[in-house]
Design a protein around this motif. Structure first.
Motif, PDB file in Angstrom:
ATOM      1  N   GLY A   1      12.542   8.981  -4.083  1.00 45.63           N
ATOM      2  CA  GLY A   1      12.842   7.736  -4.785  1.00 45.63           C
ATOM      3  C   GLY A   1      12.193   6.535  -4.127  1.00 45.63           C
ATOM      4  N   LEU A   2      12.149   6.520  -2.798  1.00 44.64           N
ATOM      5  CA  LEU A   2      11.515   5.410  -2.099  1.00 44.64           C
ATOM      6  C   LEU A   2      10.013   5.372  -2.353  1.00 44.64           C
ATOM      7  N   MET A   3       9.417   6.539  -2.572  1.00 43.45           N
ATOM      8  CA  MET A   3       8.000   6.571  -2.930  1.00 43.45           C
ATOM      9  C   MET A   3       7.801   5.985  -4.323  1.00 43.45           C
ATOM     10  N   TYR A   4       8.665   6.349  -5.269  1.00 43.52           N
ATOM     11  CA  TYR A   4       8.587   5.783  -6.623  1.00 43.52           C
ATOM     12  C   TYR A   4       8.758   4.265  -6.572  1.00 43.52           C
ATOM     13  N   GLU A   5       9.682   3.807  -5.734  1.00 44.60           N
ATOM     14  CA  GLU A   5       9.917   2.365  -5.617  1.00 44.60           C
ATOM     15  C   GLU A   5       8.670   1.656  -5.106  1.00 44.60           C
TER      16      GLU A   5
ATOM     17  N   TRP B   1       0.853  -1.189   0.000  1.00 39.93           N
ATOM     18  CA  TRP B   1       0.000   0.000   0.000  1.00 39.93           C
ATOM     19  C   TRP B   1       0.895   1.248   0.000  1.00 39.93           C
ATOM     20  N   PRO B   2       1.332   1.723  -1.179  1.00 40.85           N
ATOM     21  CA  PRO B   2       2.219   2.891  -1.244  1.00 40.85           C
ATOM     22  C   PRO B   2       1.686   4.106  -0.498  1.00 40.85           C
ATOM     23  N   GLY B   3       0.355   4.254  -0.426  1.00 43.75           N
ATOM     24  CA  GLY B   3      -0.216   5.402   0.263  1.00 43.75           C
ATOM     25  C   GLY B   3       0.167   5.474   1.728  1.00 43.75           C
ATOM     26  N   ARG B   4       0.440   4.315   2.333  1.00 44.94           N
ATOM     27  CA  ARG B   4       0.824   4.318   3.741  1.00 44.94           C
ATOM     28  C   ARG B   4       2.209   4.920   3.975  1.00 44.94           C
TER      29      ARG B   4
ATOM     30  N   ARG C   1      16.439   3.178  -9.152  1.00 48.06           N
ATOM     31  CA  ARG C   1      17.573   2.747  -8.313  1.00 48.06           C
ATOM     32  C   ARG C   1      18.554   3.878  -8.081  1.00 48.06           C
ATOM     33  N   SER C   2      18.717   4.760  -9.079  1.00 47.85           N
ATOM     34  CA  SER C   2      19.652   5.871  -8.913  1.00 47.85           C
ATOM     35  C   SER C   2      19.198   6.825  -7.813  1.00 47.85           C
ATOM     36  N   LEU C   3      17.883   6.869  -7.565  1.00 47.46           N
ATOM     37  CA  LEU C   3      17.352   7.710  -6.496  1.00 47.46           C
ATOM     38  C   LEU C   3      17.401   7.001  -5.149  1.00 47.46           C
TER      39      LEU C   3
END
Length: 337
Positions: free
Chosen positions: A173-177, A115-118, A196-198
């Motif tokens: 970047g962690l949000m994109y992941e 759940w990316p929203g969390r 990955r670069s982020l």
């Protein structure tokens, strides 16, 4: 003392083979081009004690699982291998930040995997601290605010601003992941590399590398196109090398943002073949770094040379740390297909 590996021809492998290495670790050691010798910082044990005390102060190792993770990742060792010539004060900040990023990264994976929203509250808190000096509301945020304070006290205002900007990129970047992990379609190699670069979190350390030099770099030197390219090459190689050693761990966990696993998906091949393909890309990256550094070195100031040397240190340090750290012990088992 560990040894380096010189340039060597890479034998052809089939789609399901990968050579005769007994383990992925042997395969990596045999084929990865590593021109930078093993070194470690004489303040490593001091930095390790400092990290332990800092994490305890902010309650980040109160959870047994987090404490075990830190024991298995050895952040002060990574800082020592990356920055063997760094003074103890900057080394401590580097070690603290490495520990913080490991905890933040694992927390982001835990929250955002399904759940990316969390993950949004954690991301928003971090950005507010880094961009606006906002007050923290979690223990992790309080640790970040203190880390930001350490950076501002040791760095020039320009260096601290660059640190905060790169750190915000890492958080985003962690949000994109997290979003990428939930997609029903396979991630393309290029998309995986961009994310990955982020998420690598290497570039926030470049301002600390600059702060460790005798003088602040002039803008024309810091922003020279070749120096900027060296920074990109250093960050990519430094994170792609641990990807090789962590591929088994991340494959088992269902992770997607890993260079070796991206090659495996793109070529539908065995993991040893994918690791071999990833090594080829890393080797070309390191060789480009060497070539460009040789070309621009005569134009650099002593501080500029120290700054680029520190970039090379991240490539070297991530290799020697990855091959021995308990976090990636799976690479030493029998070759995985």
């Amino acid at each position: 003392m560990l040894t380096t590996h010189g340039d060597r021809a890479e034998p052809a492998v089939d789609r399901h083979g990968g050579g005769t290495a007994d383990s992925l670790k042997d395969l990596i050691d045999d084929r990865l081009y590593m021109p930078f010798p093993f070194l470690r910082n004489r303040h490593e044990s001091e930095a390790a004690a400092g990290v332990e005390a800092w994490l305890r102060t902010w309650g980040l190792t109160d959870e047994p699982a987090v404490a075990a993770m830190i024991a298995g990742t050895r952040p002060a060792q990574l800082a020592s291998y990356n920055s063997p010539a760094m003074d103890s004060d900057v080394l401590q900040i580097v070690a603290n930040q490495i520990a913080y990023q490991f905890i933040f990264d694992d927390r982001a994976e835990e929250l955002g995997r399904r759940w990316p929203g969390r993950l949004l509250p954690l991301v928003c808190e971090s950005v507010a601290i880094l961009r606006d000096g906002g007050p923290p509301v979690t223990a992790l945020g309080a640790a970040l605010a203190d880390l930001h304070r350490q950076v501002r006290e040791r760095c020039t205002p320009a260096q601290a601003a660059r640190w905060a900007w790169h750190s915000r990129e890492y958080v985003h970047g962690l949000m994109y992941e997290a979003v990428a992990q939930t997609q029903p379609f396979p991630l393309r190699l290029g998309v995986c590399g961009s994310i990955r670069s982020l998420t690598a979190g290497v570039e926030p350390f470049h301002p600390l590398c600059e702060a460790a030099q005798p003088c602040e770099l002039a803008p024309e030197e810091l922003h020279h196109p070749v120096v900027r390219r060296l920074g990109r090459l250093s960050a990519d190689a430094a994170v792609w090398i641990p990807d090789l050693f962590s591929a088994v761990k991340e494959q088992r966990a269902g992770e997607l943002i890993n260079l070796a696993l991206a090659y495996q998906r793109a070529h539908r091949c065995s993991l040893p073949v994918a690791v071999t393909l990833a090594i080829g890309r890393i080797n070309s990256t390191i060789r480009e770094f060497e070539k460009l550094y040789d070309e621009i070195r005569p134009e650099l100031s002593p501080s500029g040379i120290g700054y680029v040397d520190a970039m090379a240190g991240w490539i070297r340090g991530c290799y020697y740390w990855s091959r021995t750290v308990p976090r990636y012990a799976g690479a030493g088992s029998a070759s995985h297909r």
